[in-house]
Structures are given as structure tokens and as C-alpha cells.
Design a protein around this motif. Sequence first.
Motif, mmCIF file in Angstrom:
data_model
loop_
_atom_site.group_PDB
_atom_site.id
_atom_site.type_symbol
_atom_site.label_atom_id
_atom_site.label_comp_id
_atom_site.label_asym_id
_atom_site.label_seq_id
_atom_site.Cartn_x
_atom_site.Cartn_y
_atom_site.Cartn_z
ATOM 1 N N SER A 162 107.455 13.676 82.092
ATOM 2 C CA SER A 162 108.643 13.929 82.908
ATOM 3 C C SER A 162 108.309 14.773 84.134
ATOM 4 N N LEU A 163 107.277 14.377 84.843
ATOM 5 C CA LEU A 163 106.797 15.166 85.976
ATOM 6 C C LEU A 163 107.814 15.213 87.110
ATOM 7 N N LYS A 164 107.852 16.364 87.761
ATOM 8 C CA LYS A 164 108.759 16.621 88.871
ATOM 9 C C LYS A 164 107.958 16.927 90.131
ATOM 10 N N PRO A 165 108.544 16.724 91.313
ATOM 11 C CA PRO A 165 107.825 17.061 92.551
ATOM 12 C C PRO A 165 107.341 18.506 92.586
ATOM 13 N N GLU A 166 108.081 19.422 91.988
ATOM 14 C CA GLU A 166 107.677 20.818 91.978
ATOM 15 C C GLU A 166 106.463 21.090 91.093
ATOM 16 N N ASP A 167 106.025 20.100 90.324
ATOM 17 C CA ASP A 167 104.791 20.229 89.552
ATOM 18 C C ASP A 167 103.553 19.990 90.411
ATOM 19 N N THR A 168 103.745 19.546 91.642
ATOM 20 C CA THR A 168 102.625 19.284 92.536
ATOM 21 C C THR A 168 101.836 20.563 92.787
ATOM 22 N N ALA A 169 100.541 20.519 92.514
ATOM 23 C CA ALA A 169 99.674 21.686 92.659
ATOM 24 C C ALA A 169 98.250 21.295 92.309
ATOM 25 N N VAL A 170 97.333 22.207 92.584
ATOM 26 C CA VAL A 170 95.987 22.093 92.049
ATOM 27 C C VAL A 170 95.982 22.776 90.690
ATOM 28 N N TYR A 171 95.531 22.069 89.690
ATOM 29 C CA TYR A 171 95.515 22.587 88.330
ATOM 30 C C TYR A 171 94.102 23.032 87.967
ATOM 31 N N TYR A 172 93.999 24.256 87.450
ATOM 32 C CA TYR A 172 92.712 24.856 87.122
ATOM 33 C C TYR A 172 92.604 25.132 85.630
ATOM 34 N N CYS A 173 91.463 24.835 85.085
ATOM 35 C CA CYS A 173 91.139 25.178 83.712
ATOM 36 C C CYS A 173 90.490 26.555 83.677
ATOM 37 N N ASN A 174 90.876 27.359 82.709
ATOM 38 C CA ASN A 174 90.316 28.697 82.529
ATOM 39 C C ASN A 174 89.871 28.871 81.085
ATOM 40 N N ALA A 175 88.745 29.541 80.905
ATOM 41 C CA ALA A 175 88.252 29.836 79.564
ATOM 42 C C ALA A 175 87.929 31.312 79.445
ATOM 43 N N LYS A 176 88.289 31.881 78.325
ATOM 44 C CA LYS A 176 87.919 33.257 77.986
ATOM 45 C C LYS A 176 86.921 33.162 76.853
ATOM 46 N N ALA A 177 85.679 33.554 77.141
ATOM 47 C CA ALA A 177 84.591 33.277 76.222
ATOM 48 C C ALA A 177 83.686 34.478 75.995
ATOM 49 N N HIS A 178 83.091 34.505 74.800
ATOM 50 C CA HIS A 178 82.010 35.430 74.485
ATOM 51 C C HIS A 178 80.695 34.768 74.879
ATOM 52 N N ARG A 179 79.913 35.404 75.727
ATOM 53 C CA ARG A 179 78.624 34.853 76.119
ATOM 54 C C ARG A 179 77.645 34.859 74.951
ATOM 55 N N TYR A 180 77.725 35.869 74.129
ATOM 56 C CA TYR A 180 76.901 35.969 72.940
ATOM 57 C C TYR A 180 77.662 36.771 71.895
ATOM 58 N N HIS A 181 77.158 36.818 70.682
ATOM 59 C CA HIS A 181 77.844 37.477 69.591
ATOM 60 C C HIS A 181 78.157 38.937 69.927
ATOM 61 N N ASN A 182 79.428 39.314 69.763
ATOM 62 C CA ASN A 182 79.932 40.670 69.980
ATOM 63 C C ASN A 182 79.974 41.102 71.446
ATOM 64 N N SER A 183 79.760 40.195 72.371
ATOM 65 C CA SER A 183 79.884 40.535 73.781
ATOM 66 C C SER A 183 81.352 40.563 74.181
ATOM 67 N N PRO A 184 81.702 41.280 75.273
ATOM 68 C CA PRO A 184 83.094 41.247 75.748
ATOM 69 C C PRO A 184 83.481 39.862 76.237
ATOM 70 N N LEU A 185 84.781 39.598 76.268
ATOM 71 C CA LEU A 185 85.264 38.331 76.801
ATOM 72 C C LEU A 185 85.098 38.297 78.312
ATOM 73 N N SER A 186 84.729 37.139 78.827
ATOM 74 C CA SER A 186 84.615 36.916 80.258
ATOM 75 C C SER A 186 85.444 35.709 80.660
ATOM 76 N N ASP A 187 85.950 35.717 81.900
ATOM 77 C CA ASP A 187 86.755 34.617 82.425
ATOM 78 C C ASP A 187 85.888 33.632 83.198
ATOM 79 N N TYR A 188 86.164 32.347 82.996
ATOM 80 C CA TYR A 188 85.475 31.285 83.718
ATOM 81 C C TYR A 188 86.507 30.296 84.233
ATOM 82 N N TRP A 189 86.227 29.718 85.400
ATOM 83 C CA TRP A 189 87.172 28.829 86.064
ATOM 84 C C TRP A 189 86.517 27.504 86.434
ATOM 85 N N GLY A 190 87.308 26.439 86.339
ATOM 86 C CA GLY A 190 86.878 25.151 86.839
ATOM 87 C C GLY A 190 87.157 25.008 88.320
#
Length: 121
Positions: free
Chosen positions: A84-112
Motif C-alpha cells: 500500500s505504498l504512498k507518494p510520501e514513502d518516496t525516499a532513499v532507503y538505507y539498511c543499518n546493522a548494529k554488530a559485534h566485531r568480535y566476541h564481547n566487543s562493543p556494538l558498532s553501526d554499519y550502513w549500506g
Amino acid sequence: QVQLVESGGGLVQPGGSLRLSCAASGTFFLIYAMDWYRQAPGKQRELVASITSGSSANYADSVKGRFTISRDNAKNTVSLQMNSLKPEDTAVYYCNAKAHRYHNSPLSDYWGQGTQVTVSS
């Protein structure tokens, strides 16, 4: 590091549907959460939907009942089904991930890189 690649954007008429996908790759221990953001020209980037590794999902009020986020933890992918898409949905859509680089590391943000969604007659 985590690399994110979005796909599925395009041009659709009002009332139509699109399915966006995001695939994560690279070196990481665990992706805790994956999100979809969008940004229209002249506007701030906004959170559209979010899902954790436990499949707890949240949505912006503007898309509730129309969009569905899903995640495949084994494949490290996230999808956004948009109906049910609307004209106001028009945009660039970005994927984001919050991930641990290694065991017990802090979370980091990554973007597509983002994928364009245009809803127009």
C-alpha cells in the motif's frame, strides 16, 4: 567489518508493493539488530523499522500496518515488505546493522549505500 548491500528499490505506483533486501557480509561475530531508515530530499533520516536477533520488531507510526520487517539470522539478511505504498514513502532507503566485531566487543553501526524507492503515477 560489516558490509551491507541493499536491493529491491525502484519505481512503483501508489498502492503498489516493493520488497527491499539487505545482505550483510564481512568479518563480525554477531549482528544484534538490523534496521531500515529512509531519507527524503530536504528531510532528516528517519527510522522506518527495526528488528533484533530475537525477532522483536518495531515500526514507525507512518508505516504500521503496511510494512513488515523480517530477518534471517542464519543468512544475515533483513527484508522490508512494503505494501500500500504512498507518494510520501518516496525516499532513499538505507539498511543499518548494529554488530559485534568480535566476541564481547562493543556494538558498532554499519550502513549500506542505500536504494531509491519512488512512488508515483
